[in-house]
Design an enzyme around this catalytic site. Structure first.
Site, PDB file in Angstrom:
ATOM      1  N   HIS A   1      -7.292  -6.108   7.202  1.00  0.00           N
ATOM      2  CA  HIS A   1      -7.058  -4.942   8.408  1.00  0.00           C
ATOM      3  C   HIS A   1      -7.260  -5.804   9.751  1.00  0.00           C
ATOM      4  CE1 HIS A   1      -5.643  -0.919   8.601  1.00  0.00           C
ATOM      5  NE2 HIS A   1      -6.228  -0.964   9.882  1.00  0.00           N
TER       6      HIS A   1
ATOM      7  N   HIS B   1       0.851  -1.065   0.019  1.00  0.00           N
ATOM      8  CA  HIS B   1      -0.100  -0.062  -0.062  1.00  0.00           C
ATOM      9  C   HIS B   1       0.875   1.338  -0.032  1.00  0.00           C
ATOM     10  CE1 HIS B   1      -4.014   1.755   1.651  1.00  0.00           C
ATOM     11  NE2 HIS B   1      -3.163   2.692   1.292  1.00  0.00           N
TER      12      HIS B   1
ATOM     13  N   GLU C   1      -2.459  -1.454  -3.275  1.00  0.00           N
ATOM     14  CA  GLU C   1      -3.432  -0.693  -2.854  1.00  0.00           C
ATOM     15  C   GLU C   1      -3.234   0.658  -2.755  1.00  0.00           C
ATOM     16  OE1 GLU C   1      -5.203  -4.132   0.443  1.00  0.00           O
ATOM     17  OE2 GLU C   1      -4.058  -2.471   1.289  1.00  0.00           O
TER      18      GLU C   1
END
Ligand SMILES: CC(=O)[C@@H](O)[C@H](O)COP(=O)(O)O
Ligand SMILES: NCC(=O)COP(=O)(O)O
Length: 245
Positions: free
Chosen positions: A198, A44, A76
């Site tokens: 997450h 990410h 991401e």
């Protein structure tokens, strides 16, 4: 259906960035993860490159292409022009669009699909024209999933932060699981694939996969890195003691 495991390397990159030294190696630990059976690697990159650097992306792409061609690369991020140029350059198998602002510490919510429908539709079309699968970060609620489907997204990634954060409160955890289950049923009804991520851990994964039998992929970074440190610490201490003679 057993969900696949994509290893998020952001936490490893953050440790590396503490020093101007090449360890821990993001690519090296990506190699260990894939060699150990992970199905893919997730990164990410944030605009300030505080963990994953843009220069890591080419190295990770080459690692997968050269050594693990069956693995998937998942990038991401917020779909800024800079981000879109990065993913077009490195062609991950999957792009996960996340509604982060640049100053955000970590991702903490899914898209407001109604508000961002036009942009998400355009971005999805652009990414899919390059053959990338598109997944969208989504809160664990059925609201907006119809619109997510209309944007052309292939999958949604349900935000499991509140579920992971409820680790000390079984009642709250059960509540978060029920929300995830309801949202997943709606996604299935709409024909959306399901990812989740997450704050997932070895402790909270079993209950999640039980209520989400159609889960395709989990991406895990923070909890897995903590686990690797805990379970690797003994061996590392022994190696350093040995190095002392
Ligand atoms: C979208 C998501 O939940 C993860 O990508 C998470 O944002 C990891 O990023 P950090 O490691 O920067 O917190
Ligand atoms: N998409 C979620 C992810 O990649 C990893 O999140 P976390 O395990 O670092 O919280």
């Amino acid at each position: 259906m057993v969900a696949t495991l994509s290893i998020n390397l952001n936490a490893v990159a953050m440790l590396r960035n503490r020093r101007d030294l090449p360890w821990p190696s993001v690519t090296g630990l990506g190699r260990v993860a894939l060699d150990a059976g992970a199905s893919g690697l997730t990164v990410h990159p944030r605009p300030d490159q505080r963990h994953i650097r843009f220069s890591d992306l080419g190295d990770l792409r080459a690692l997968i292409d050269d050594e693990f061609p069956q693995a998937e690369f998942n990038i991401e991020g917020y779909p800024s022009e800079e981000f879109l140029a990065l993913v077009e350059k490195h062609e991950p198998e999957q792009v996960t669009l996340v509604p982060d602002d640049p100053a955000q510490n970590t991702s903490d919510h899914g898209w407001d699909f109604a508000k961002h429908k036009v942009n998400l539709t355009e971005v999805t079309k652009r990414l899919k024209s390059h053959g990338m699968r598109v997944s969208m970060f989504a809160d664990p609620t059925p609201d907006g999933l119809e619109i997510a489907k209309e944007t052309g997204a292939d999958r949604v990634e349900f935000f499991t932060g509140p579920y992971g954060g409820a680790y000390a409160d079984p009642k709250a955890q059960a509540h978060e699981l029920a929300l995830l289950e309801r949202a997943a049923l709606k996604a299935v009804e709409l024909g959306l694939g399901i990812n989740a991520g997450h704050d997932l851990t070895v402790a909270n994964l079993p209950a999640l996969v039980k209520i989400m039998p159609t889960l395709s992929e989990v991406s895990i970074g923070h909890g897995l890195t903590a686990d690797a440190l805990e379970y690797g610490m003994r061996l590392s201490v022994q190696r350093f003691i040995k190095a002392l003679g």
